[in-house]
Each structure stands twice: as C-alpha cells, then as structure tokens.
Design a protein around this motif. Structure first.
Motif: not given
Length: 288
Positions: A225-231, A243-245, A249-253
């Motif tokens: 159920g991840w939204k959009g292309d987030s996964l 570190s992914c978020g 901590v700013q990350g890609i997620l």
C-alpha cells in the motif's frame, strides 16, 4: 479490501507516512493453569527511537523491514517494488509438525534476554520464561513471478529462497525471476507480565489465537500500500535505516511523528471480547 489500498486509507500507523500497507500476524495468548486465556501485550522495538522521539511511546510492537540485500548492505542488484494490488502470505496455520528445523526458514522465535537480543532463533515457542519477552519473526519470499499480484493460496505467485535471518536470499528461479524487497516482520510480545503465572509443571503456556501451542503454524499477511512510487524510490536509493528519513533527518521518504502514528486507529467492527481473562480463545466455544 481490494485495489490500491495506498489510495484508500486516510492515515497510517507507520513511521513513513507514505506507507499505507497492511501488515498482519495472529495474536498471542497466555493459557493459565485454570484454563483461562489472556491476550499477550506487544511492545515497540527499542531501536526505532530517534532524536526527539522515544520508542517506548509507540503503540504496537511490529517492526517491518524491507531489505535489498541483507541487514548491513543494500548491494547493487535492481530491486523491483511491489505493484498496487499486490498481496502475499507466509506460513500456514495448519502446520502441526516440523520434521526439520530447516523446513520453515525465516519463521522463527527469539527468547529475548534483553529488548535488544537478536539471534538464537528457534522454530517453536521458547520452552522457558524469557526475561524480556518473545519476538516472533516472519521472513517473506523475495522472488515474484512478475505477473500475478496474488494467487488462490496467496503464495504460489511467490517463491522463497530465504536463508533465514537477514541474510541475502539465494538466486530466484526462472519461474519467479523478479527480485522484490525482502520483507521481514519482528513482533515483540511482552510475555514478562505472566512470569509469576508460569505453569507449575513447566509446560509452555503460550498459544496463537488459532489454538497453536507449538508455534509451527505461525503465519503472516502482507498487502502492499505504499503511495505512488515511494517504495521504488527508496529501493533505487542507497539510504539505510534512519537515513532514509526520520523526524529531524531529511531523507528520500516522508515521515511522521509518534503522536501522528498513534492517532491512527481503526475501530473494531466485530462484537467480540478479546481483552482481559477469557474462558476460551476468541472464536472458540467453551466445552461444558
């Protein structure tokens, strides 16, 4: 629920606010010597705490891992994220006997000596009281046929090459050639609240909610159920763990606070008593 559940939910209990996947495993109960049952509470993974957030404030006790290679390295392999509508299960509640400890790799238990204990896994329930509770572990298969989002048994569209633990799974077969994230659940059960009620005869007192006192039938469900292309974004990135978020901590997620996680809840729609001391497990009748 069918279709893309990532677009149907209104909130999520996950730290990553784009993750609306469904994660499920059975409830664990303590069986008292007098024949009554009590649901075992869960507690959160201590390693989930981050700057400004205390892990002990998190409700629930299931930690979800999406690994690309193993617990220490993402590797360099292309990992294909699941598609909307994808679902799978692992394990079988009808399993009563295991002829070999290797028969169900990835489905294990750890008798926690501390809240940070890892390793020392067994295929059945621990037979002695555990100082910090029991961790139930479910490693899902990571090889997909690349076509079917589900199958009648919820397993045939997947193929397991898992080696157990957080080791990288072996190569995928030609029938299921697409490598997807290696998903693992760790569920922390606080069995310590029953430490003074352990049966006098020394018998193992914990059972799954479907009356499994051995633990061989342990199983779990997953619905993507991840939204959009987030996964897919994070699978394509080289980030790791916090570190992914995470908050601060700013990350890609994208992430949310513990307070926001805890505010997400679903009201029970089944008029059934599952808390407190019960004469029988939910769904079972009392013999008279």
């Amino acid at each position: 629920m069918t279709g893309d559940i990532g677009e149907q939910g209104s909130c999520t209990t996950c730290a990553y606010s784009e993750d609306f996947s469904n994660y499920w495993t059975a409830a664990m109960y303590f069986r008292h010597e007098n024949g009554s049952y009590h649901k075992v509470p869960q507690y959160p993974n201590a390693q989930l705490g981050t700057e400004g957030q205390n892990a002990t404030d998190i409700k629930g006790g299931m930690t979800i891992y999406y690994t690309q290679k193993d617990f220490y390295d993402n590797g360099a392999r292309n990992i294909t994220a699941f598609k909307p509508g994808f679902r799978m299960t692992v394990g079988n509640p009808a399993t009563k006997v295991i002829n070999s400890t290797r028969a169900q790799p990835g489905l294990r238990y750890t008798c926690l000596q501390t809240i940070l204990t890892r390793g020392f896994e067994t295929p059945d329930f621990p037979t002695t009281p555990c100082p910090a509770g029991i961790m139930a572990i479910h490693h899902f298969p990571a090889c997909w046929d690349g076509v079917n989002l589900d199958s009648p048994d919820h397993q045939s569209h997947m193929f397991s090459t898992t080696l157990g633990g957080f080791r990288e799974a072996s190569a995928c077969p030609s029938s299921h050639p697409v490598r997807v994230p290696q998903i693992a659940y760790e569920t922390m059960w606080d069995t310590t609240v029953f430490k003074d009620m352990w049966p006098k005869d020394g018998s193992q007192p914990f059972v799954w909610s479907y009356m499994d006192g051995k633990g061989y039938g342990t199983h779990a469900d997953y619905v993507f159920g991840w939204k959009g292309d987030s996964l897919q974004r994070v699978m394509d990135d080289n980030c790791f763990f916090h570190s992914c978020g995470s908050p601060g901590v700013q990350g890609i997620l994208k992430t949310q606070t513990v307070r926001e996680m805890n505010e997400c809840a679903v009201k029970s729609t089944v008029p059934e008593e599952v808390e407190g001391w019960l004469d029988a497990l939910p769904g079972y009748e009392v013999e008279v």
